[in-house]
Design an enzyme around this catalytic site. Sequence first.
Site, PDB file in Angstrom:
ATOM      1  N   CYS A   1      75.200   7.840 -76.341  1.00  0.00           N
ATOM      2  CA  CYS A   1      75.694   7.527 -77.680  1.00  0.00           C
ATOM      3  C   CYS A   1      77.186   7.159 -77.647  1.00  0.00           C
ATOM      4  CB  CYS A   1      75.383   8.667 -78.641  1.00  0.00           C
ATOM      5  SG  CYS A   1      75.357   8.109 -80.357  1.00  0.00           S
TER       6      CYS A   1
ATOM      7  N   HIS B   1      70.038  10.734 -77.636  1.00  0.00           N
ATOM      8  CA  HIS B   1      70.538  12.038 -77.160  1.00  0.00           C
ATOM      9  C   HIS B   1      69.428  12.860 -76.512  1.00  0.00           C
ATOM     10  CE1 HIS B   1      74.455  12.039 -79.377  1.00  0.00           C
ATOM     11  NE2 HIS B   1      73.799  11.237 -80.205  1.00  0.00           N
TER      12      HIS B   1
ATOM     13  N   GLU C   1      69.741  15.197 -74.563  1.00  0.00           N
ATOM     14  CA  GLU C   1      70.211  16.589 -74.399  1.00  0.00           C
ATOM     15  C   GLU C   1      69.828  17.455 -75.588  1.00  0.00           C
ATOM     16  OE1 GLU C   1      71.996  14.040 -75.164  1.00  0.00           O
ATOM     17  OE2 GLU C   1      73.485  14.556 -76.693  1.00  0.00           O
TER      18      GLU C   1
HETATM   19  N1  GLN Z   1      79.107   6.711 -84.133  1.00  0.00           N
HETATM   20  C1  GLN Z   1      79.708   7.412 -83.032  1.00  0.00           C
HETATM   21  C2  GLN Z   1      80.811   6.586 -82.383  1.00  0.00           C
HETATM   22  O1  GLN Z   1      81.090   5.526 -82.788  1.00  0.00           O
HETATM   23  C3  GLN Z   1      78.675   7.800 -81.990  1.00  0.00           C
HETATM   24  C4  GLN Z   1      77.741   8.841 -82.539  1.00  0.00           C
HETATM   25  C5  GLN Z   1      77.217   9.812 -81.526  1.00  0.00           C
HETATM   26  O2  GLN Z   1      77.704   9.902 -80.400  1.00  0.00           O
HETATM   27  N2  GLN Z   1      76.253  10.585 -81.935  1.00  0.00           N
HETATM   28  O3  GLN Z   1      81.404   7.008 -81.441  1.00  0.00           O
END
Ligand code: GLN
Length: 202
Positions: A82, A181, A183
């Site tokens: 992410c 994710h 995890e």
């Molecule tokens: N929207 C977040 C970002 O721009 C990422 C979201 C996340 O890691 N769950 O970093």
Amino acid sequence: MSGTPVIGVLALQGDVREHVAALTAAGAQSVPVRRPRELEAVDGLVIPGGESTTMSRLVDVFELREPIDKRIVGGMPVYGSCAGMIMLATEVLDGRPDQRGFDGISMTVRRNAFGRQVDSFEAPVTITGIAGDPFHAVFIRAPWVERVGEGVQVLGQVADGPSAGRIVAVRQGNLLATSFHPELTGDARLHRYFVDLVRATA
Ligand code: GLN
């Protein structure tokens, strides 16, 4: 490598504990990384989910940018989830103008791509190279990959629903990234895949 690989989790911000637990479940020794000397001691690194704009700032505050870039060039395996995926992208759309990632995967990612209203959703995703059922992928204000460069392998796309076909998992050499994710769902297969990669590299 015959022993247990040591895998760091970049611990400036984000869901560090969950990755430490998942890596431990996958057979690695996992340690938080906040300092350059802690980075020196690891065989691989996970960049967790969180907020890439904040992470980008903290990477400079903690003087980790150059050391991490150097380790990446040196072939250290890195897995970004992410916000971690955003930190590994060579180009970010809808980012903050001052945010900077590492010189990582040759790809363009769009931040918060699934729509600002859709803060979080779940979808099945099959990952090339990982046997068994599709991942129960959890997306939280997630990015997607809009373009991949040469040498980047697409490992997973959203299977159905309004975002069907969107690229959400990629690999380039020793660098791995997912929009979702693993995890958070107690499914250690992706962490095991990464641990195997670290073991094969060390
Ligand atoms: N929207 C977040 C970002 O721009 C990422 C979201 C996340 O890691 N769950 O970093």
